[in-house]
Design an enzyme around this catalytic site. Structure first.
Site, PDB file in Angstrom:
ATOM      1  N   LYS A 124      20.573  17.304 -14.293  1.00 28.21           N
ATOM      2  CA  LYS A 124      20.231  17.454 -12.719  1.00 28.21           C
ATOM      3  C   LYS A 124      19.415  18.335 -12.512  1.00 28.21           C
ATOM      4  O   LYS A 124      18.424  18.476 -11.618  1.00 28.21           O
ATOM      5  CB  LYS A 124      21.441  17.457 -11.952  1.00 28.21           C
ATOM      6  CG  LYS A 124      22.243  16.404 -11.633  1.00 28.21           C
ATOM      7  CD  LYS A 124      23.480  16.194 -10.675  1.00 28.21           C
ATOM      8  CE  LYS A 124      23.776  14.769 -10.526  1.00 28.21           C
ATOM      9  NZ  LYS A 124      24.930  14.467  -9.627  1.00 28.21           N
ATOM     10  N   LYS A 211      22.843   5.557 -16.728  1.00 26.13           N
ATOM     11  CA  LYS A 211      23.895   4.915 -16.040  1.00 26.13           C
ATOM     12  C   LYS A 211      23.505   4.603 -14.735  1.00 26.13           C
ATOM     13  O   LYS A 211      22.729   5.090 -14.090  1.00 26.13           O
ATOM     14  CB  LYS A 211      25.136   5.722 -16.189  1.00 26.13           C
ATOM     15  CG  LYS A 211      24.912   6.982 -15.157  1.00 26.13           C
ATOM     16  CD  LYS A 211      26.186   7.627 -15.213  1.00 26.13           C
ATOM     17  CE  LYS A 211      25.928   8.770 -13.869  1.00 26.13           C
ATOM     18  NZ  LYS A 211      27.301   9.032 -13.258  1.00 26.13           N
ATOM     19  N   LYS A 214      24.349   6.780  -7.948  1.00 23.83           N
ATOM     20  CA  LYS A 214      24.310   6.576  -6.589  1.00 23.83           C
ATOM     21  C   LYS A 214      22.683   7.424  -6.434  1.00 23.83           C
ATOM     22  O   LYS A 214      22.061   7.031  -5.309  1.00 23.83           O
ATOM     23  CB  LYS A 214      25.055   7.699  -5.657  1.00 23.83           C
ATOM     24  CG  LYS A 214      26.669   6.986  -5.743  1.00 23.83           C
ATOM     25  CD  LYS A 214      27.440   7.854  -4.740  1.00 23.83           C
ATOM     26  CE  LYS A 214      28.640   8.463  -5.484  1.00 23.83           C
ATOM     27  NZ  LYS A 214      28.736   9.489  -6.308  1.00 23.83           N
TER      28      LYS A 214
HETATM   29  N1  AQP Z   1      27.670   4.095 -14.192  1.00 22.66           N
HETATM   30  C1  AQP Z   1      29.026   4.403 -14.081  1.00 22.66           C
HETATM   31  N2  AQP Z   1      29.904   3.619 -14.880  1.00 22.66           N
HETATM   32  C2  AQP Z   1      31.325   3.819 -14.909  1.00 22.66           C
HETATM   33  N3  AQP Z   1      31.778   4.954 -14.069  1.00 22.66           N
HETATM   34  C3  AQP Z   1      31.131   5.695 -13.360  1.00 22.66           C
HETATM   35  N4  AQP Z   1      31.117   6.642 -12.615  1.00 22.66           N
HETATM   36  C4  AQP Z   1      29.934   6.926 -11.988  1.00 22.66           C
HETATM   37  N5  AQP Z   1      29.127   6.326 -12.202  1.00 22.66           N
HETATM   38  C5  AQP Z   1      29.607   5.649 -13.255  1.00 22.66           C
HETATM   39  C6  AQP Z   1      32.582   7.178 -12.094  1.00 22.66           C
HETATM   40  O1  AQP Z   1      32.762   7.242 -10.831  1.00 22.66           O
HETATM   41  C7  AQP Z   1      33.429   8.252 -10.351  1.00 22.66           C
HETATM   42  C8  AQP Z   1      32.959   9.057  -9.186  1.00 22.66           C
HETATM   43  O2  AQP Z   1      31.631   9.523  -9.514  1.00 22.66           O
HETATM   44  P1  AQP Z   1      31.024  10.629  -8.669  1.00 22.66           P
HETATM   45  O3  AQP Z   1      30.658  10.178  -7.427  1.00 22.66           O
HETATM   46  O4  AQP Z   1      31.942  11.823  -8.675  1.00 22.66           O
HETATM   47  O5  AQP Z   1      29.693  10.932  -9.528  1.00 22.66           O
HETATM   48  P2  AQP Z   1      29.028  10.854 -10.537  1.00 22.66           P
HETATM   49  O6  AQP Z   1      29.804  10.557 -11.863  1.00 22.66           O
HETATM   50  O7  AQP Z   1      27.701  11.954 -10.800  1.00 22.66           O
HETATM   51  O8  AQP Z   1      28.480   9.302 -10.162  1.00 22.66           O
HETATM   52  P3  AQP Z   1      26.870   8.970  -9.573  1.00 22.66           P
HETATM   53  O9  AQP Z   1      26.999   7.553  -8.734  1.00 22.66           O
HETATM   54  O10 AQP Z   1      26.024   8.971 -10.693  1.00 22.66           O
HETATM   55  O11 AQP Z   1      26.643  10.170  -8.620  1.00 22.66           O
HETATM   56  P4  AQP Z   1      25.270  11.080  -8.270  1.00 22.66           P
HETATM   57  O12 AQP Z   1      24.160  10.174  -8.660  1.00 22.66           O
HETATM   58  O13 AQP Z   1      25.617  11.325  -6.921  1.00 22.66           O
HETATM   59  O14 AQP Z   1      25.384  12.168  -9.522  1.00 22.66           O
HETATM   60  C9  AQP Z   1      33.590   9.216 -11.661  1.00 22.66           C
HETATM   61  O15 AQP Z   1      34.731   9.302 -12.258  1.00 22.66           O
HETATM   62  C10 AQP Z   1      32.432   8.855 -12.527  1.00 22.66           C
HETATM   63  O16 AQP Z   1      32.689   9.042 -13.938  1.00 22.66           O
END
Ligand code: AQP
Length: 344
Positions: A124, A211, A214
């Protein structure tokens, strides 16, 4: 669903299940398959808390009015996906000040070098590490506080169902619990990560080497839980598969493998059943059936979501009640931690 999350070590019944989700965008199929479906199942078995982690969300720039809206959207989506406030505590992290307070105490034990090696921070922050805000750097310590606050007294491990991207952060939480207890006596127990064998890392549709996320820059990579059926069809149609025609779980074709993994998780069928179903049919058939399957799963979630959003008093009540319960449960552990270090 054949993808039970597997705990990284086996212990007796956990004190509680805890997991969080950031209100940084619209939840997607990766969040759903990697985390939320497991929360829905675990809430039936263990006392559980699920938090909309808004303090984590402000570690990256987000417009305040958008953040306010996303907190409600994410909370409503959790309920729509099947989190039941009669079984589980659903709350917004910033409504429970103990999270930030314990984070500060743990900060005083967390080695800077360890945080510098965190993959998510490196990704990030990119090249701009020197200018990055301290909150993003400290994110994993706040996450450790989120979890350890719910170990109860006397402490028992918290079970943390997460996607694969959170494994390294969970290791830090375990390490901080160990360090604290060695220095101050037994206040915490090492938490246990529960990561599913299948679906713990759902990949981008157009870029299956990254992956699904969001905050990714390409909306074509992501199936949002609120996407209408025509958007789902369009995105699945454009998804990368790779060369060839045969529909097989082939790891050397990450795009195809990802689509088949989603199909497997949503249909509940085995890999052999899926391969035999698509024998001789080709990628177009897979894509068309997958888009229908996703639509069939998302439509009832979207209907429930709109019901919840049309009743803001209900949602506010769930979150107020959840915050009260979380404050009550976390205060026991926070007080023990403060006493142990000589505060208060
Ligand atoms: N691509 C993914 N596949 C499986 N699990 C996933 N998680 C996130 N992306 C995937 C799991 O969802 C839970 C919540 O995630 P989060 O919102 O706390 O943040 P993150 O892991 O950083 O997810 P994002 O979507 O990638 O958010 P941004 O883009 O805002 O950083 C966690 O258990 C995560 O492992």
């Amino acid at each position: 669903m054949d993808a039970e999350p597997r705990a990284s070590s086996s212990v007796g019944a956990p004190a509680r299940v805890f997991s969080g989700i950031m209100p940084t965008g619209t939840l997607h199929l990766g969040n759903y398959l990697g985390a939320i479906v497991h929360w829905v199942r675990l809430q039936q078995v263990h006392p559980s808390l699920f938090s909309v982690v808004d303090l984590h969300a402000i570690t990256t720039p987000i417009d305040p009015s958008l953040l306010r809206e996303k907190i409600r959207e994410v909370a409503a989506l959790l309920l729509a996906c099947g989190i039941d406030p009669d079984l589980a505590t659903v709350f917004v992290q910033s409504d429970v000040p103990a999270h930030a307070e314990l984070c500060w105490i743990l900060n005083c034990l967390a080695p800077v070098g360890r945080l510098e090696r965190m993959v998510q921070f490196k990704e990030k922050a990119g090249q701009q590490r020197e200018n990055e805000n301290v909150g993003l750097f400290d994110y994993p310590v706040l996450q450790a506080a989120d979890i350890l606050l719910y170990c109860g007294q006397p402490p028992r491990p918290v079970l943390v169902p997460v996607g694969a991207d959170q494994r390294q952060h969970l290791e830090l939480a375990r390490d901080l619990a160990r360090r604290f207890d060695l220095r101050f006596g037994p206040v915490f127990a090492e938490p246990i990560a529960a990561v599913a064998e299948t679906g713990a890392r759902i990949m981008g549709l157009e870029n299956p080497l990254k992956k699904m996320s969001k905050s990714g820059s390409n909306p074509g990579d992501v199936i949002a839980l609120l996407d209408p059926p025509d958007a789902v069809r369009r995105k699945i149609k454009r998804a990368v598969t790779g060369p060839g025609r045969e529909v097989r779980f082939d790891q050397s074709q990450p795009g195809l493998f990802n689509l088949l993994t989603i199909y497997q998780l949503l249909s509940g069928q085995s890999r052999a059943e899926i391969e035999s179903h698509f024998a001789g049919k080709g990628y177009a058939a897979l894509k068309s059936e997958l888009a229908e399957l996703i639509g069939a799963v998302l439509t009832p979630i979207q209907d429930r979501y709109h019901d919840v959003r049309s009743n803001p008093d209900y949602l506010a009540e769930v979150l107020t009640d959840g915050a009260e319960r979380a404050r009550r449960e976390s205060s026991v552990v926070l007080e023990a931690a403060k006493r142990a270090v000589g505060l208060g």
